[in-house]
Design a protein around this motif. Structure first.
Motif, PDB file in Angstrom:
ATOM      1  N   ARG A  18       0.742  -1.285   0.077  1.00 56.05           N
ATOM      2  CA  ARG A  18       0.030   0.163  -0.069  1.00 56.05           C
ATOM      3  C   ARG A  18       0.880   1.225   0.049  1.00 56.05           C
ATOM      4  N   LEU A  19       1.967   1.203   0.938  1.00 54.15           N
ATOM      5  CA  LEU A  19       2.943   2.328   0.714  1.00 54.15           C
ATOM      6  C   LEU A  19       3.594   2.485  -0.439  1.00 54.15           C
ATOM      7  N   THR A  20       3.901   1.465  -1.574  1.00 51.01           N
ATOM      8  CA  THR A  20       4.334   1.538  -2.625  1.00 51.01           C
ATOM      9  C   THR A  20       3.232   2.292  -3.601  1.00 51.01           C
ATOM     10  N   VAL A  21       2.076   1.596  -3.610  1.00 50.13           N
ATOM     11  CA  VAL A  21       1.145   2.170  -4.520  1.00 50.13           C
ATOM     12  C   VAL A  21       0.954   3.788  -4.127  1.00 50.13           C
ATOM     13  N   PHE A  22       0.951   4.166  -2.685  1.00 55.57           N
ATOM     14  CA  PHE A  22       0.827   5.515  -2.427  1.00 55.57           C
ATOM     15  C   PHE A  22       1.711   6.434  -3.047  1.00 55.57           C
ATOM     16  N   TRP A  23       3.006   6.021  -2.766  1.00 54.54           N
ATOM     17  CA  TRP A  23       3.944   6.879  -3.495  1.00 54.54           C
ATOM     18  C   TRP A  23       4.283   6.932  -4.876  1.00 54.54           C
ATOM     19  N   ILE A  24       3.760   5.866  -5.792  1.00 56.87           N
ATOM     20  CA  ILE A  24       3.594   5.912  -7.022  1.00 56.87           C
ATOM     21  C   ILE A  24       2.451   6.887  -7.421  1.00 56.87           C
ATOM     22  N   LEU A  25       1.210   6.945  -6.659  1.00 53.76           N
ATOM     23  CA  LEU A  25       0.079   7.605  -6.850  1.00 53.76           C
ATOM     24  C   LEU A  25       0.718   9.272  -6.663  1.00 53.76           C
ATOM     25  N   GLN A  26       1.456   9.329  -5.551  1.00 52.84           N
ATOM     26  CA  GLN A  26       1.877  10.870  -5.334  1.00 52.84           C
ATOM     27  C   GLN A  26       2.899  11.350  -6.331  1.00 52.84           C
ATOM     28  N   ALA A  27       3.387  10.452  -7.021  1.00 55.07           N
ATOM     29  CA  ALA A  27       4.533  10.831  -8.076  1.00 55.07           C
ATOM     30  C   ALA A  27       3.752  11.134  -9.274  1.00 55.07           C
ATOM     31  N   PHE A  28       2.656  10.314  -9.598  1.00 50.87           N
ATOM     32  CA  PHE A  28       1.832  10.721 -10.598  1.00 50.87           C
ATOM     33  C   PHE A  28       1.060  12.013 -10.449  1.00 50.87           C
ATOM     34  N   TRP A  29       0.711  12.044  -9.391  1.00 55.46           N
ATOM     35  CA  TRP A  29      -0.080  13.313  -9.075  1.00 55.46           C
ATOM     36  C   TRP A  29       0.847  14.373  -9.184  1.00 55.46           C
ATOM     37  N   VAL A  30       1.898  14.463  -8.832  1.00 57.54           N
ATOM     38  CA  VAL A  30       2.719  15.783  -9.043  1.00 57.54           C
ATOM     39  C   VAL A  30       3.054  15.917 -10.528  1.00 57.54           C
ATOM     40  N   TRP A  31       3.266  14.799 -11.112  1.00 60.79           N
ATOM     41  CA  TRP A  31       3.706  14.894 -12.467  1.00 60.79           C
ATOM     42  C   TRP A  31       2.641  15.444 -13.306  1.00 60.79           C
ATOM     43  N   THR A  32       1.388  14.974 -13.092  1.00 60.46           N
ATOM     44  CA  THR A  32       0.128  15.276 -13.889  1.00 60.46           C
ATOM     45  C   THR A  32      -0.267  16.636 -13.408  1.00 60.46           C
ATOM     46  N   VAL A  33      -0.172  17.152 -12.375  1.00 55.95           N
ATOM     47  CA  VAL A  33      -0.876  18.438 -11.824  1.00 55.95           C
ATOM     48  C   VAL A  33       0.307  19.665 -12.394  1.00 55.95           C
TER      49      VAL A  33
END
Length: 172
Positions: A18-33
């Protein structure tokens, strides 16, 4: 920093998957936004200032101001011993249950609007940045988590239920 850890992530930290998925989602969020900013900074097109620039700057300024004021008001509220066990309903929080998220959404849409005169063709897909942020805060990680938490803590209190009935969740 004054509040310490964010309790919403306690369960995530104990599970590596879950921590890995969370950090990948955070990286995707920063990149996308940040796509509108990235595309504009990489572009060699520099149009003269436009109405979009003015509107975007106003949106950004209104958003950063609303977010900063709301965060400051909530910090002040939480730091007062008189407010222990209460929900924040002062300042902007009288008019919106999540004025800080309203400001966050507004500022990123402002940045997108500023980028419009520079982007061209497929670059228009950078609109996915503010859409993604808005979606996350409205339906996934922002408002739903905080609303559930507040409902569990205060849902049995009639004044809270009244506050929730008369106060909009996002837009003041």
């Amino acid at each position: 920093m004054q509040w310490g850890e964010d309790r919403r992530f306690d369960e995530i930290r104990s599970n590596l998957g879950r921590l890995t998925v969370f950090w990948i989602l955070q990286a995707f969020w920063v990149w996308t936004v940040s796509l509108p900013v990235t595309i504009v900074n990489a572009s060699n097109r520099r149009p003269c200032p436009t109405a979009a620039d003015a509107i975007g700057c106003l949106l950004w300024f209104a958003g950063i101001t609303a977010e900063a004021i709301a965060d400051r008001q909530k910090l002040y509220f939480k730091n007062s011993p008189d407010n222990r066990g209460k929900w924040c309903d002062i300042g902007l929080w009288k008019f919106s249950r999540h004025p800080n998220y309203f400001g966050e959404i507004l500022l990123w849409w402002g940045i997108y609007v500023i980028s419009v005169p520079v982007i061209d063709g497929a670059e228009n897909l950078v609109v996915v940045g503010p859409i993604f942020l808005t979606f996350l805060l409205l339906f996934f990680s922002g408002i739903p988590l905080l609303e559930d938490s507040a409902d569990k803590r205060f849902g049995s209190i009639e004044e809270y239920r009244q506050y929730k009935r008369i106060t909009r969740p996002l837009i003041p």
